[in-house]
Design a protein around this motif. Structure first.
Motif, PDB file in Angstrom:
ATOM      1  N   LEU A 174       0.836  -1.192   0.000  1.00  0.00           N
ATOM      2  CA  LEU A 174       0.000   0.000   0.000  1.00  0.00           C
ATOM      3  C   LEU A 174       0.867   1.235   0.000  1.00  0.00           C
ATOM      4  CD1 LEU A 174      -1.941  -2.028   2.188  1.00  0.00           C
ATOM      5  CD2 LEU A 174      -3.395  -0.186   1.389  1.00  0.00           C
ATOM      6  N   ASP A 175       0.989   1.880  -1.137  1.00  0.00           N
ATOM      7  CA  ASP A 175       1.594   3.187  -1.207  1.00  0.00           C
ATOM      8  C   ASP A 175       0.576   4.195  -0.669  1.00  0.00           C
ATOM      9  OD1 ASP A 175       1.936   5.861  -2.917  1.00  0.00           O
ATOM     10  OD2 ASP A 175       3.891   4.904  -2.748  1.00  0.00           O
ATOM     11  N   ALA A 176       1.059   5.273  -0.107  1.00  0.00           N
ATOM     12  CA  ALA A 176       0.159   6.234   0.530  1.00  0.00           C
ATOM     13  C   ALA A 176      -0.826   6.871  -0.437  1.00  0.00           C
ATOM     14  CB  ALA A 176       0.976   7.322   1.223  1.00  0.00           C
ATOM     15  N   SER A 177      -0.577   6.826  -1.733  1.00  0.00           N
ATOM     16  CA  SER A 177      -1.458   7.506  -2.688  1.00  0.00           C
ATOM     17  C   SER A 177      -1.935   6.594  -3.805  1.00  0.00           C
ATOM     18  CB  SER A 177      -0.734   8.717  -3.297  1.00  0.00           C
ATOM     19  OG  SER A 177       0.427   8.290  -4.000  1.00  0.00           O
ATOM     20  N   GLU A 178      -1.768   5.288  -3.657  1.00  0.00           N
ATOM     21  CA  GLU A 178      -2.100   4.395  -4.760  1.00  0.00           C
ATOM     22  C   GLU A 178      -3.033   3.275  -4.314  1.00  0.00           C
ATOM     23  OE1 GLU A 178       1.512   2.921  -6.459  1.00  0.00           O
ATOM     24  OE2 GLU A 178       2.184   4.900  -7.135  1.00  0.00           O
ATOM     25  N   SER A 179      -3.459   2.474  -5.302  1.00  0.00           N
ATOM     26  CA  SER A 179      -4.311   1.324  -5.032  1.00  0.00           C
ATOM     27  C   SER A 179      -3.562   0.280  -4.208  1.00  0.00           C
ATOM     28  CB  SER A 179      -4.756   0.682  -6.351  1.00  0.00           C
ATOM     29  OG  SER A 179      -5.292   1.627  -7.232  1.00  0.00           O
ATOM     30  N   ILE A 180      -4.310  -0.509  -3.474  1.00  0.00           N
ATOM     31  CA  ILE A 180      -3.715  -1.650  -2.793  1.00  0.00           C
ATOM     32  C   ILE A 180      -3.328  -2.701  -3.827  1.00  0.00           C
ATOM     33  CG2 ILE A 180      -6.006  -2.638  -2.367  1.00  0.00           C
ATOM     34  CD1 ILE A 180      -4.849  -3.965   0.143  1.00  0.00           C
ATOM     35  N   LYS A 181      -2.187  -3.316  -3.627  1.00  0.00           N
ATOM     36  CA  LYS A 181      -1.724  -4.390  -4.498  1.00  0.00           C
ATOM     37  C   LYS A 181      -1.593  -5.655  -3.656  1.00  0.00           C
ATOM     38  CE  LYS A 181       0.943  -1.246  -7.479  1.00  0.00           C
ATOM     39  NZ  LYS A 181       0.653  -0.009  -6.721  1.00  0.00           N
ATOM     40  N   ILE A 182      -2.344  -6.687  -4.022  1.00  0.00           N
ATOM     41  CA  ILE A 182      -2.312  -7.961  -3.305  1.00  0.00           C
ATOM     42  C   ILE A 182      -1.648  -8.992  -4.195  1.00  0.00           C
ATOM     43  CG2 ILE A 182      -3.699  -9.756  -2.217  1.00  0.00           C
ATOM     44  CD1 ILE A 182      -5.776  -7.643  -1.574  1.00  0.00           C
ATOM     45  N   ASP A 183      -0.612  -9.636  -3.687  1.00  0.00           N
ATOM     46  CA  ASP A 183       0.220 -10.555  -4.460  1.00  0.00           C
ATOM     47  C   ASP A 183      -0.509 -11.890  -4.664  1.00  0.00           C
ATOM     48  OD1 ASP A 183       2.227 -12.004  -5.645  1.00  0.00           O
ATOM     49  OD2 ASP A 183       3.373 -12.272  -3.781  1.00  0.00           O
ATOM     50  N   SER A 184      -0.978 -12.129  -5.866  1.00  0.00           N
ATOM     51  CA  SER A 184      -1.741 -13.356  -6.149  1.00  0.00           C
ATOM     52  C   SER A 184      -0.869 -14.607  -6.038  1.00  0.00           C
ATOM     53  CB  SER A 184      -2.364 -13.277  -7.545  1.00  0.00           C
ATOM     54  OG  SER A 184      -1.362 -13.146  -8.545  1.00  0.00           O
ATOM     55  N   GLU A 185       0.449 -14.457  -6.172  1.00  0.00           N
ATOM     56  CA  GLU A 185       1.333 -15.608  -6.105  1.00  0.00           C
ATOM     57  C   GLU A 185       1.537 -16.100  -4.669  1.00  0.00           C
ATOM     58  OE1 GLU A 185       2.549 -17.189  -8.806  1.00  0.00           O
ATOM     59  OE2 GLU A 185       1.342 -15.769  -9.977  1.00  0.00           O
ATOM     60  N   SER A 186       1.216 -15.261  -3.686  1.00  0.00           N
ATOM     61  CA  SER A 186       1.465 -15.639  -2.293  1.00  0.00           C
ATOM     62  C   SER A 186       0.192 -16.072  -1.560  1.00  0.00           C
ATOM     63  CB  SER A 186       2.103 -14.456  -1.538  1.00  0.00           C
ATOM     64  OG  SER A 186       1.209 -13.365  -1.445  1.00  0.00           O
ATOM     65  N   VAL A 187      -0.922 -16.229  -2.277  1.00  0.00           N
ATOM     66  CA  VAL A 187      -2.188 -16.564  -1.625  1.00  0.00           C
ATOM     67  C   VAL A 187      -2.133 -17.958  -0.998  1.00  0.00           C
ATOM     68  CG1 VAL A 187      -4.657 -16.997  -1.981  1.00  0.00           C
ATOM     69  CG2 VAL A 187      -3.548 -15.075  -3.144  1.00  0.00           C
ATOM     70  N   LYS A 188      -2.566 -18.028   0.253  1.00  0.00           N
ATOM     71  CA  LYS A 188      -2.733 -19.311   0.940  1.00  0.00           C
ATOM     72  C   LYS A 188      -4.155 -19.376   1.483  1.00  0.00           C
ATOM     73  CE  LYS A 188       2.158 -19.730   2.145  1.00  0.00           C
ATOM     74  NZ  LYS A 188       3.165 -19.899   3.219  1.00  0.00           N
ATOM     75  N   GLU A 189      -4.690 -20.585   1.636  1.00  0.00           N
ATOM     76  CA  GLU A 189      -6.107 -20.730   1.955  1.00  0.00           C
ATOM     77  C   GLU A 189      -6.345 -21.810   3.004  1.00  0.00           C
ATOM     78  OE1 GLU A 189      -8.920 -20.861  -1.426  1.00  0.00           O
ATOM     79  OE2 GLU A 189      -9.660 -22.732  -0.547  1.00  0.00           O
ATOM     80  N   VAL A 190      -7.243 -21.521   3.932  1.00  0.00           N
ATOM     81  CA  VAL A 190      -7.750 -22.512   4.888  1.00  0.00           C
ATOM     82  C   VAL A 190      -9.269 -22.386   4.907  1.00  0.00           C
ATOM     83  CG1 VAL A 190      -5.682 -22.504   6.319  1.00  0.00           C
ATOM     84  CG2 VAL A 190      -7.550 -20.921   6.841  1.00  0.00           C
ATOM     85  N   SER A 191      -9.937 -23.384   5.466  1.00  0.00           N
ATOM     86  CA  SER A 191     -11.400 -23.387   5.533  1.00  0.00           C
ATOM     87  C   SER A 191     -11.874 -23.222   6.962  1.00  0.00           C
ATOM     88  CB  SER A 191     -11.962 -24.692   4.950  1.00  0.00           C
ATOM     89  OG  SER A 191     -11.667 -24.796   3.576  1.00  0.00           O
ATOM     90  N   PHE A 192     -13.075 -22.652   7.097  1.00  0.00           N
ATOM     91  CA  PHE A 192     -13.692 -22.523   8.418  1.00  0.00           C
ATOM     92  C   PHE A 192     -15.195 -22.721   8.309  1.00  0.00           C
ATOM     93  CE2 PHE A 192     -16.028 -20.092  11.594  1.00  0.00           C
ATOM     94  CZ  PHE A 192     -15.493 -20.589  12.767  1.00  0.00           C
ATOM     95  N   SER A 193     -15.723 -23.521   9.213  1.00  0.00           N
ATOM     96  CA  SER A 193     -17.169 -23.656   9.389  1.00  0.00           C
ATOM     97  C   SER A 193     -17.487 -23.469  10.864  1.00  0.00           C
ATOM     98  CB  SER A 193     -17.661 -25.031   8.941  1.00  0.00           C
ATOM     99  OG  SER A 193     -17.527 -25.198   7.546  1.00  0.00           O
ATOM    100  N   ALA A 194     -18.488 -22.665  11.153  1.00  0.00           N
ATOM    101  CA  ALA A 194     -18.927 -22.535  12.539  1.00  0.00           C
ATOM    102  C   ALA A 194     -19.401 -23.894  13.034  1.00  0.00           C
ATOM    103  CB  ALA A 194     -20.048 -21.514  12.637  1.00  0.00           C
TER     104      ALA A 194
END
Length: 301
Positions: A174-194
């Motif tokens: 996050l640059d102070a004046s720009e869009s947020i950039k989220i790195d798609s190559e670093s995505v990790k995932e877990v699941s949750f159910s109540a």
């Protein structure tokens, strides 16, 4: 404002709270997002509001909550700029290390980086889409956390009944004046159910993650909600300590999440916003549809 009791912030269907973030570090002022959208040709509903939550009596607004309208000294609807308004904002968090900066999330997976200057929102850069968004996904949660190797974004699909929520993490810039950039190559995932015991059977669809935040010690603060899909409820909610996202490690969900608070259909609270303060204190916010939005300061220890 008292501890462990609910306070109405504003009344009416345009005044629900779908996300909360701290404004500054003290917790006496919050930035809230509302899930308003264009309806029957009108797009006047507020998207962002400021809530002042000091120790005194909270003065609620009668609504409606419209863009830039002043409700009370404790409830101020902020003005969204002339740019296209977001539709159905469902979550928000403050940007670590950048006072007055926030990232908010639409239900379809689009994120907005903005600052708050006085009573006006200033959008920074262009809206950006989360990685790995699939058709039909519905998002209600978003968090930012600073680790020693940078800032991470945390978000989740809402999930429903037999379909677990997918909680994802990725590095963010996050640059102070720009869009947020989220790195798609670093995505990790877990699941949750109540856990099934969290809600009454047959009282509405269970939405496994209605909001989440990462607490200073890495704990995953997470809310789940039950909604019969009408504007009158009754609703139900549970807030969990659901796992850990430690500095230098991956997010892990507990097999037996700890219940911090539980509200049955008899109480009819639909929690869609959680934020951590300090010393075991949190604020939880509701979108109770036709009954508006309420907040509770909760002491967990």
């Amino acid at each position: 404002m008292g501890v462990n009791d609910w306070k109405l912030t504003a009344n009416g269907i345009t005044c629900g709270i779908s996300g909360l973030a701290l404004e500054g570090g003290g917790g006496s002022s919050l930035i809230a997002v509302r899930d308003n959208k264009e309806y029957k040709g009108s797009d006047a509903g507020s998207r962002v509001a400021r809530l002042k939550v000091g120790d005194g009596e909270f003065k609620a607004s009668d609504g409606p909550c419209e863009d830039g309208s002043k409700g009370t000294e404790d409830v101020q609807e902020l003005s969204w700029p002339d740019a296209e308004k977001p539709q159905d904002l469902e979550a928000i968090d403050s940007v670590p290390g950048q006072d007055g900066h926030y990232v908010a999330l639409e239900s379809k997976g689009r994120v907005y980086h903005f600052s708050v200057e006085g009573n006006t929102v200033k959008v920074l850069g262009n809206p950006a889409d989360l990685p790995n968004v699939s058709p039909g996904d519905n998002y209600e949660s978003f968090a930012l956390v600073k680790h020693s190797d940078g800032i991470f974004a945390v978000w989740a699909t809402r999930g429903q009944d037999g379909t677990p929520s997918k909680i994802r993490t990725a590095k963010a810039e996050l640059d102070a004046s720009e869009s947020i950039k989220i790195d798609s190559e670093s995505v990790k995932e877990v699941s949750f159910s109540a856990p099934a015991s969290s809600f009454e059977e047959g009282k509405g669809e269970v939405r496994h993650v209605s909001d989440l935040k990462i607490v200073n010690d890495g704990a995953v603060l997470l809310s789940s909600a039950q909604d019969p899909n009408n504007n009158d409820g009754p609703f139900a909610s549970v807030v969990f300590n659901a796992g850990k996202f430690p500095d230098g490690g991956d997010l892990a969900i507990s097999e037996e999440p700890t219940i911090l608070g539980k509200f049955t259909t008899g109480e009819s609270r639909k929690i869609e916003a959680v934020v951590n303060l300090s010393e075991g204190r949190q604020i939880w916010g509701t979108d109770d549809e036709g009954s508006g939005g309420s907040i509770m300061t909760y002491q967990t220890s």
